[in-house]
Design an enzyme around this catalytic site. Structure first.
Site, PDB file in Angstrom:
ATOM      1  N   THR A  33     -54.551  47.184  22.406  1.00 41.35           N
ATOM      2  CA  THR A  33     -55.935  47.273  22.297  1.00 41.35           C
ATOM      3  C   THR A  33     -56.225  48.157  21.122  1.00 41.35           C
ATOM      4  OG1 THR A  33     -56.172  47.475  24.790  1.00 41.35           O
ATOM      5  CG2 THR A  33     -57.760  48.764  23.647  1.00 41.35           C
ATOM      6  N   GLN A 106     -53.984  37.600  26.426  1.00 43.01           N
ATOM      7  CA  GLN A 106     -53.467  38.765  27.638  1.00 43.01           C
ATOM      8  C   GLN A 106     -54.879  38.821  28.318  1.00 43.01           C
ATOM      9  OE1 GLN A 106     -53.037  42.838  27.677  1.00 43.01           O
ATOM     10  NE2 GLN A 106     -51.037  42.626  28.399  1.00 43.01           N
ATOM     11  N   HIS A 183     -51.907  40.636  32.813  1.00 37.03           N
ATOM     12  CA  HIS A 183     -51.584  42.006  32.479  1.00 37.03           C
ATOM     13  C   HIS A 183     -51.703  42.633  33.901  1.00 37.03           C
ATOM     14  CE1 HIS A 183     -51.429  45.770  30.755  1.00 37.03           C
ATOM     15  NE2 HIS A 183     -52.647  45.779  30.088  1.00 37.03           N
ATOM     16  N   TYR A 188     -53.635  49.401  35.430  1.00 36.78           N
ATOM     17  CA  TYR A 188     -54.709  48.485  35.471  1.00 36.78           C
ATOM     18  C   TYR A 188     -54.776  48.055  36.992  1.00 36.78           C
ATOM     19  CZ  TYR A 188     -55.269  50.100  30.808  1.00 36.78           C
ATOM     20  OH  TYR A 188     -55.233  50.889  29.682  1.00 36.78           O
ATOM     21  N   ARG A 235     -47.024  40.587  32.402  1.00 35.32           N
ATOM     22  CA  ARG A 235     -46.679  41.905  32.117  1.00 35.32           C
ATOM     23  C   ARG A 235     -46.499  42.857  33.190  1.00 35.32           C
ATOM     24  NH1 ARG A 235     -47.792  46.126  27.005  1.00 35.32           N
ATOM     25  NH2 ARG A 235     -45.844  45.611  25.914  1.00 35.32           N
ATOM     26  N   GLY A 304     -41.235  48.528  24.679  1.00 32.16           N
ATOM     27  CA  GLY A 304     -41.259  50.097  25.027  1.00 32.16           C
ATOM     28  C   GLY A 304     -40.359  50.650  24.000  1.00 32.16           C
ATOM     29  N   GLY A 326     -44.999  47.008  19.442  1.00 29.65           N
ATOM     30  CA  GLY A 326     -46.278  47.205  19.245  1.00 29.65           C
ATOM     31  C   GLY A 326     -46.886  48.127  18.014  1.00 29.65           C
ATOM     32  N   ARG A 327     -46.471  49.649  18.034  1.00 27.40           N
ATOM     33  CA  ARG A 327     -47.019  50.324  16.890  1.00 27.40           C
ATOM     34  C   ARG A 327     -46.469  50.068  15.572  1.00 27.40           C
ATOM     35  NH1 ARG A 327     -45.305  55.488  20.393  1.00 27.40           N
ATOM     36  NH2 ARG A 327     -43.841  53.739  21.080  1.00 27.40           N
TER      37      ARG A 327
END
EC number: 1.3.1.42
Length: 372
Positions: A33, A106, A183, A188, A235, A304, A326-327
Site C-alpha cells: 500500500t 491484489q 487478499h 482485513y 495471500r 515477511g 516488500g520494503r
C-alpha cells in the site's frame, strides 16, 4: 550474459515455471500500500513506479486494490470497481508488460479496518462481527487511526460481497492484468472471517474452522470460475494478529486452508511467515510454514522479513518456491540485480511509505548504475 554462472549459483535468481508463467527469477514484488491513488484512481506515476521494479520474467503484485465502495479504509488507495478504475490501470499494466513482467492485481476488502469517513453515505464499515477495533498509532508513530465500530453482515448480504470479488477479478482481466491475488491476510475482511478472536457468528459462517473458512473459499471459488484458477492466487497470514485478528489455533487454520485450496486448483498460495506476528516486526516463533507448504499443491510464496541470505536459503532448502520482498523492493527498484551481484542495498525511508508525493519516496530511489 557474462555473469550467467554467478546468476545460477544464487537460488533466488534461478528460473521457475509458475503454471503458464515462465519466471526468470524468484524475487517477487510484494503487494505494498502506497496511498498515491488520488480519489481511489490509479495515477500515471504508478506506471513509473511499477515499471522501475519490472524485469523480464519478473513477478509483481499490485498494492491492495478495493473491490467496492465499502472496501476502502485508507486515504487514496486504488480501486478496481468502476470503469474509470479499469481504464486508469491499463497504462500501468501496459508499462509492466512492455518490460516483460508478469503482473497480478491484489483484490481487497478492509472490512472493519475503516471508518465511516471512507464509507458510502458515512455508514458503518462491515465485518463478520460488530466487535470494534481499538485505535491504532499510524506508521509515522504520531497520528492515531480511528475506526468506526463495524456492522455485522447479515447472512443474506454475504453473496453480494463474494460477487464484488468476482467482478473485481473480471475488471482486473479487462485492465490487462495476468491474474489476481485475493487478499486474505493482515486482519482485513477475509481474515476477520477466518480468525476465531474476531468471528463470533453463530450461523454457517462462524463457529467451526470449516464455517469460518467458508466465506474465503466461496470467494476463491467465484474468482477461479470467473477468470480461471490458473490466474488466481491468495495471500494468507494465519499466524499474524494484525488489526486484532489473531487465531487461537493458527497452525490448524493455515493447514486447513492450504488443503482446501487444492480443490480449486489455484495457481499459488502466498503466506506471511509466522515470525511476522505484527506489521514490520520480526519475532522469534516456534511455528513454521512447512505443513502448509507440503499440503498445498501449487506454487508457494513466502513473505515477511526476508533478506537475500535467508531468501536464498528458503529456496535452496525447498521451504518455498518464490520469496516476496516488500520494503527492500520498495527502496531498491533493481532488487533482483542487486541480489545477483550481492550489491549493497538502499535503505528504505519509512516516513515516505504512505505519503502522497508522486515522486519522493516513490520513484526516486536510486538504481545501481546511478549510485556507482
Amino acid at each position: 550474459m557474462e555473469n550467467g554462472e554467478a546468476k545460477q549459483s544464487v537460488p533466488l535468481l534461478t528460473p521457475y515455471k509458475m503454471g503458464r508463467f515462465n519466471l526468470s527469477h524468484r524475487v517477487v514484488l510484494a503487494p505494498l500500500t502506497r496511498q498515491r491513488s488520488y480519489g481511489n484512481v490509479p495515477q500515471p506515476h504508478a506506471a513509473i513506479y511499477y515499471s522501475q521494479r519490472t524485469t523480464p520474467g519478473g513477478f509483481l503484485i499490485t498494492e491492495a486494490t478495493g473491490v467496492s465502495d465499502t472496501a476502502q479504509g485508507y486515504q487514496d488507495t486504488p480501486g478496481i470497481w468502476t470503469k474509470e478504475h479499469v481504464e486508469a490501470w491499463k497504462p500501468i499494466v501496459d508499462a509492466v508488460h512492455a518490460k516483460g513482467g508478469i503482473f497480478f492485481c491484489q483484490i481487497w476488502h478492509v472490512g472493519r479496518v475503516s471508518n465511516s469517513g471512507f464509507q458510502p453515505n458515512g455508514k458503518a464499515p462491515i465485518s463478520c462481527s460488530d466487535k470494534p477495533l481499538m485505535p491504532q498509532i499510524r506508521s509515522n508513530g504520531i497520528d492515531e487511526a480511528l475506526f468506526t465500530p463495524p456492522r455485522r453482515l447479515g447472512i443474506e448480504e454475504i453473496p453480494g460481497i463474494v460477487n464484488d470479488f468476482r467482478l473485481a477479478a473480471r475488471n482486473a482481466m479487462e485492465a490487462g492484468f495476468d491474474g489476481v491475488e485475493i487478499h486474505g491476510a493482515n486482519g482485513y475482511l477475509i481474515d476477520q472471517f477466518m480468525k476465531d478472536t474476531v468471528n463470533d457468528r453463530t450461523d454457517e459462517y462462524g463457529g467451526s474452522l470449516q464455517n469460518r473458512c467458508k466465506f474465503p473459499l466461496e470467494i476463491v471459488d467465484a474468482v477461479a470460475k470467473e477468470i480461471g484458477p490458473d490466474r488466481v492466487g491468495i495471500r494468507l497470514s494465519p499466524f499474524a494478529d494484525y488489526m486484532e485478528s489473531g487465531d487461537t489455533n493458527p497452525g490448524a487454520l493455515g493447514l486447513y486452508m492450504a488443503e482446501s485450496l487444492n480443490k480449486y486448483g489455484i495457481l499459488y498460495c502466498h503466506v506471511i511467515e509466522a515470525r511476522m506476528k505484527t506489521m514490520g516486526e520480526v519475532h522469534a516463533c516456534p511455528h513454521t510454514l512447512m505443513p502448509m507448504r507440503k499440503a498445498f499443491k501449487g506454487t508457494f510464496i513466502s513473505a515477511g522479513g526476508f533478506t537475500r541470505e535467508d531468501g536464498n536459503e528458503a529456496v535452496s532448502k525447498g521451504r518455498t518456491d518464490l520469496v516476496a520482498y516488500g520494503r527492500w523492493f520498495l527502496a531498491n527498484p533493481d532488487l533482483p540485480k542487486r541480489f545477483q551481484v550481492d550489491a549493497p542495498l538502499n535503505k528504505y525511508d519509512r516516513p515516505t511509505f504512505y505519503t502522497s508525493d508522486p515522486v519522493v519516496g516513490y520513484t526516486d530511489y536510486p538504481f545501481l548504475e546511478s549510485t556507482a
